[in-house]
Design a protein around this motif. Structure first.
Motif, PDB file in Angstrom:
ATOM      1  N   ASN A 284       0.856  -1.363  -0.122  1.00 55.99           N
ATOM      2  CA  ASN A 284       0.064  -0.052   0.043  1.00 55.99           C
ATOM      3  C   ASN A 284       0.784   1.025  -0.066  1.00 55.99           C
ATOM      4  N   PHE A 285       2.033   1.135  -0.075  1.00 55.30           N
ATOM      5  CA  PHE A 285       2.850   2.318  -0.032  1.00 55.30           C
ATOM      6  C   PHE A 285       3.488   2.642  -1.524  1.00 55.30           C
ATOM      7  N   SER A 286       4.674   2.990  -1.650  1.00 54.32           N
ATOM      8  CA  SER A 286       5.215   3.374  -2.926  1.00 54.32           C
ATOM      9  C   SER A 286       6.748   2.973  -3.363  1.00 54.32           C
ATOM     10  N   PRO A 287       6.488   1.805  -4.041  1.00 52.62           N
ATOM     11  CA  PRO A 287       7.894   1.350  -4.169  1.00 52.62           C
ATOM     12  C   PRO A 287       8.270   2.096  -5.642  1.00 52.62           C
ATOM     13  N   ILE A 288       9.726   2.434  -5.489  1.00 52.32           N
ATOM     14  CA  ILE A 288      10.218   3.302  -6.658  1.00 52.32           C
ATOM     15  C   ILE A 288      11.770   3.031  -6.641  1.00 52.32           C
ATOM     16  N   GLN A 289      12.425   3.460  -7.608  1.00 52.49           N
ATOM     17  CA  GLN A 289      14.145   3.413  -7.799  1.00 52.49           C
ATOM     18  C   GLN A 289      14.405   2.029  -7.845  1.00 52.49           C
ATOM     19  N   TYR A 290      13.628   1.163  -8.590  1.00 55.30           N
ATOM     20  CA  TYR A 290      14.017  -0.439  -8.597  1.00 55.30           C
ATOM     21  C   TYR A 290      14.999  -0.611  -9.527  1.00 55.30           C
ATOM     22  N   SER A 291      16.199  -1.632  -9.172  1.00 60.34           N
ATOM     23  CA  SER A 291      17.147  -1.683  -9.814  1.00 60.34           C
ATOM     24  C   SER A 291      17.443  -3.143 -10.075  1.00 60.34           C
ATOM     25  N   PRO A 292      16.953  -3.694 -11.218  1.00 63.99           N
ATOM     26  CA  PRO A 292      17.299  -5.220 -11.544  1.00 63.99           C
ATOM     27  C   PRO A 292      18.733  -5.615 -12.043  1.00 63.99           C
ATOM     28  N   ILE A 293      19.178  -6.970 -11.962  1.00 64.46           N
ATOM     29  CA  ILE A 293      20.483  -7.597 -12.401  1.00 64.46           C
ATOM     30  C   ILE A 293      20.188  -8.859 -12.750  1.00 64.46           C
ATOM     31  N   THR A 294      21.011  -9.393 -13.493  1.00 63.02           N
ATOM     32  CA  THR A 294      21.081 -10.871 -13.677  1.00 63.02           C
ATOM     33  C   THR A 294      22.362 -11.241 -12.761  1.00 63.02           C
ATOM     34  N   MET A 295      22.202 -12.497 -12.397  1.00 62.22           N
ATOM     35  CA  MET A 295      23.419 -13.190 -11.462  1.00 62.22           C
ATOM     36  C   MET A 295      23.984 -14.245 -12.227  1.00 62.22           C
ATOM     37  N   GLU A 296      24.503 -15.256 -11.716  1.00 58.34           N
ATOM     38  CA  GLU A 296      25.371 -16.146 -11.985  1.00 58.34           C
ATOM     39  C   GLU A 296      24.613 -17.086 -12.992  1.00 58.34           C
ATOM     40  N   GLY A 297      23.582 -17.871 -12.873  1.00 55.08           N
ATOM     41  CA  GLY A 297      23.051 -18.674 -13.899  1.00 55.08           C
ATOM     42  C   GLY A 297      22.318 -18.068 -14.691  1.00 55.08           C
ATOM     43  N   PRO A 298      21.966 -18.799 -15.800  1.00 51.30           N
ATOM     44  CA  PRO A 298      21.039 -17.897 -17.000  1.00 51.30           C
ATOM     45  C   PRO A 298      19.701 -17.659 -16.515  1.00 51.30           C
ATOM     46  N   LYS A 299      19.093 -18.299 -15.392  1.00 57.31           N
ATOM     47  CA  LYS A 299      17.984 -17.840 -14.824  1.00 57.31           C
ATOM     48  C   LYS A 299      17.750 -17.027 -13.708  1.00 57.31           C
ATOM     49  N   GLU A 300      18.873 -16.521 -13.237  1.00 50.95           N
ATOM     50  CA  GLU A 300      18.778 -15.819 -11.841  1.00 50.95           C
ATOM     51  C   GLU A 300      19.010 -14.354 -12.343  1.00 50.95           C
ATOM     52  N   ALA A 301      18.141 -13.899 -11.514  1.00 51.36           N
ATOM     53  CA  ALA A 301      17.887 -12.395 -11.359  1.00 51.36           C
ATOM     54  C   ALA A 301      17.415 -11.817 -10.256  1.00 51.36           C
TER      55      ALA A 301
END
Length: 696
Positions: free
Chosen positions: A493-510
């Motif tokens: 119910n709040f306000s998610p902002i400034q999200y930052s995604p990356i991939t990791m080691e395996g081809p399916k990992e983020a």
């Protein structure tokens, strides 16, 4: 950093940079008042053919001043807090999906860009009492100073909370008599409060009362006081309107319809033409640089344009170019940079551009338009690349039905990495308000990451309905961007902002981090920005392992992630509530985010440091971090490296040529043995911002 940085520097803009200094014209204006009639729909103001509800503004003040008939709050949600922040900063508010700083509790949400009060005091050396905010609403109690480290609480305004419009006027009168402030912002709340009752008579009565008080502010408090008379400019506007009748009517607002966006604008004073009506489209964010022009101070972080029409002696009519939000990606020996910028022939637009080069080349290509430019606004681009091509997403404001502007996430793919482009794809769009004004849903800025198995687009959906839910959702494509499936990441119910995604080691990992409003320790019913984390181990099919990474009373801000050396690192900027210098904090994880080590603070001395960017540099087996630093007194870029994410090298300045250059908002990437950095750059005194790049 022990080794010297080898760098090739490029400064990029689509248009020529033209420098200008402080205003050269001598204006009579020595004081500026900005009066905000909260929540006045323009249907009941300038669009009303009879103007019965605003007789003083229309019949008495308008003939002495100038009005703009096409004036707008034109950014995502139309609420009081972001509207007022746009007025005083010249930027659209960084957290557009946040309703107000008071909404079921106190939200500690300050503007990120400097306010006109901070600019004024910084450049004049005048005391706190020279600037005054008197607000009828608690929603504006954080307008007095911003988060920008150059300015902040040392340059704050006085701020006083009034009540109903009559009480606010009385308080304003008392404070003006005591201080004779030069720069004043007043919020009259009753029109909005009355509108929310749904009672037409109460609403229209509040408009008539506000009209009377605005007239009294001009005739009694300004022209009736020798300190202000004949040397004060007054601006009258509103922070937002209200829904059109076909979208629920005057009881609510916060949507995208014409009634919510369209507001009045009147300028009156000794330097303003009398009886002038201007049809040029302008915006709330244009007020701050206009105030700066009147009072002779620069507004370097503002993104509006000077409203030249309200000056009898026209100032420099140049429309300044703002290049912003740069992102960089390296793939197969090529470097790609995307950003957004406005057109210098139009006072209000923004579009997405790409430039590219082979890593061995000295110069980038000419800017390549990415969006179709059907929208007034296209910004917040993000870029990635993989075996399928180059992928760009952005937030887009085009009118999907040919009539009403809305907010959507668009995606475009270039299979040959920037030479030719497939058609744009609409990924997610806002739900326009209907007869039920609480049914709307608005999407926010996107991010995109990719791996060998496809792409993921991350965005936020803000729903005005039950619980005012905000959702982070991802869109997964497993076929090179042809088809997309939406998947829930997180809802609250709040306000998610400034999200930052990356991939990791395996081809399916983020994984991804973001900030959200959360309960403040030891402060009941008080919320501030905290950092959160989630991950997916199956290419975004499911997201899990929510972790709250911070829990303190200050700001935790601008988080970024990096993966390398079998470690996951989160870095963010932190500032305590008193306004002490920003510091950079790090938290490591050795198990891909399942659990996290202790919070570490990078030793940077007494200067502020924020806006971090971090990446794993596989060519050197180390983390590389850059940030906006204030050791030189102005925003500049510094960097540091670490083999383990715990121990960091002594910071060094990147491309330091002059202390007269502003550099901020870095973004960094690595790949193919290369490390590349991009940022926003402006020379103080210049009206334009450009994109800087460096190979490190």
């Amino acid at each position: 950093m022990e080794k010297q940085i080898q760098r090739a520097i490029t400064i990029v803009t689509f248009f020529a940079v033209i420098l200008f200094s402080l205003p050269l014209l001598a204006y009579t204006t020595e004081n500026v008042f900005v009066v905000v009639i909260d929540g006045l729909r323009n249907n009941e103001a300038f669009e009303d053919a009879d103007h019965d509800l605003i007789p003083h503004i229309w019949n008495d003040l308008r003939p002495q001043g100038t009005i703009y008939t096409e004036f707008y709050n034109d950014y995502l949600t139309t609420f009081t807090t972001p509207g007022h922040m746009a007025i005083v900063t010249g930027q659209w508010h960084v957290a557009p999906n946040l309703a107000n700083v008071v909404s079921g509790g106190i939200y500690d949400v300050r503007p990120e860009a400097p306010t006109i009060f901070e600019y004024f005091r910084y450049h004049t050396g005048k005391p706190k009492a020279s600037c005054l905010v008197v607000t009828g609403k608690k929603n504006n109690i954080q307008l007095d100073w911003s988060l920008e480290p150059t300015y902040g609480p040392n340059y704050a305004s006085l701020l006083f909370e009034g009540g109903n419009d009559t009480d606010t006027y009385a308080l304003l009168k008392t404070k003006l008599e005591a201080h004779h402030s030069n720069l004043v912002v007043v919020n009259l709340r009753d029109v909005d409060e009355a509108g929310h009752t749904g009672d037409w008579v109460t609403y229209t009565g509040a408009i008539k009362k506000a009209d009377e008080l605005v007239y009294q502010i001009w005739t009694q408090l300004i022209q009736g006081d020798a300190f202000y008379a004949n040397k004060t400019t007054m601006i009258v506007t509103s922070d937002h309107g209200r829904h059109d009748d076909e979208y629920g009517g005057f009881q609510e607002h916060a949507g995208m319809c014409h009634g919510c966006r369209h507001v009045l604008f009147l300028g009156i004073g000794p330097d303003t033409p009398a009886g002038l009506e201007i049809p040029e489209r302008r915006y709330l964010r244009d007020i701050a640089p206009t105030v700066g022009e009147f009072l002779g101070f620069p507004t370097p972080f503002a993104r509006g344009q000077i409203m030249t029409g309200i000056f009898s002696q026209n100032p420099d009519p140049k429309i300044h170019v703002y290049c912003r939000n740069p992102r960089v990606k390296i793939f197969n020996g090529k470097v790609f940079v995307v950003w957004s910028q406005n057109d210098p022939t139009d006072t209000g637009n923004e579009h997405v551009f790409l430039m590219k080069k082979d890593s061995a080349d000295m110069f980038f290509s000419n800017p390549i338009p990415v969006d179709s430019q059907k929208a007034r606004w296209a910004f917040f681009p993000a870029v990635t690349a993989n075996k399928d091509g180059l992928h760009v997403v952005w937030l887009d404001g085009r009118a999907l039905d040919g009539i009403h502007d809305t907010w959507s996430v668009y995606y475009r793919k270039s299979p040959d990495y920037g030479s030719t482009w497939e058609n744009e794809q609409l990924i997610a769009t806002s739900t326009f308000e209907s007869a039920d004004p609480l049914s709307m849903e608005i999407v926010g800025e996107p991010e995109i990451i990719s791996n060998e198995l496809g792409e993921l687009i991350i965005t936020v959906r803000y729903k005005r309905g039950s619980g005012q839910n905000r959702r982070i959702t991802s869109f997964r494509s497993a076929d090179g961007g042809r088809n997309w499936v939406e998947i829930m990441v997180k809802q609250d119910n709040f306000s998610p902002i400034q999200y930052s995604p990356i991939t990791m080691e395996g081809p399916k990992e983020a994984s991804m981090v973001w900030i959200d409003l959360a309960p403040t320790p030891n402060k009941p019913n008080y919320y501030n920005w905290e950092v959160f984390f989630m991950r997916t181990m199956n290419s975004g099919t499911t997201w899990k392992d929510l972790n709250r990474l911070t829990n303190d009373a200050g700001y935790s801000y601008l988080p970024m992630l990096a993966w390398g050396g079998r470690k996951l690192i989160t870095v963010w900027a932190n500032r305590d509530p008193s306004g002490t210098p920003w510091k950079l904090c790090i938290r490591p994880s050795t198990n891909k985010g399942w659990s996290w080590g202790s919070v570490l603070t990078i030793p940077l001395g007494d200067s502020s440091a924020w806006q971090p960017a971090i990446v794993w540099n596989s060519a050197r087996n180390e983390f590389f971090m850059s940030w906006t630093d204030y050791a030189s007194g102005v925003p500049d870029l510094r960097s540091s490296t670490s083999k383990n994410g715990v121990n960091w090298s002594m910071p060094v300045t990147i491309n330091s040529q002059s202390t007269n250059i502003f550099r901020c908002k870095p973004h960094v990437t690595s790949g193919d043995g290369l490390l590349y950095l991009v940022w926003e750059e402006q020379v103080p005194g210049a009206g334009d911002w450009v994109i800087g790049t460096a190979s490190l």
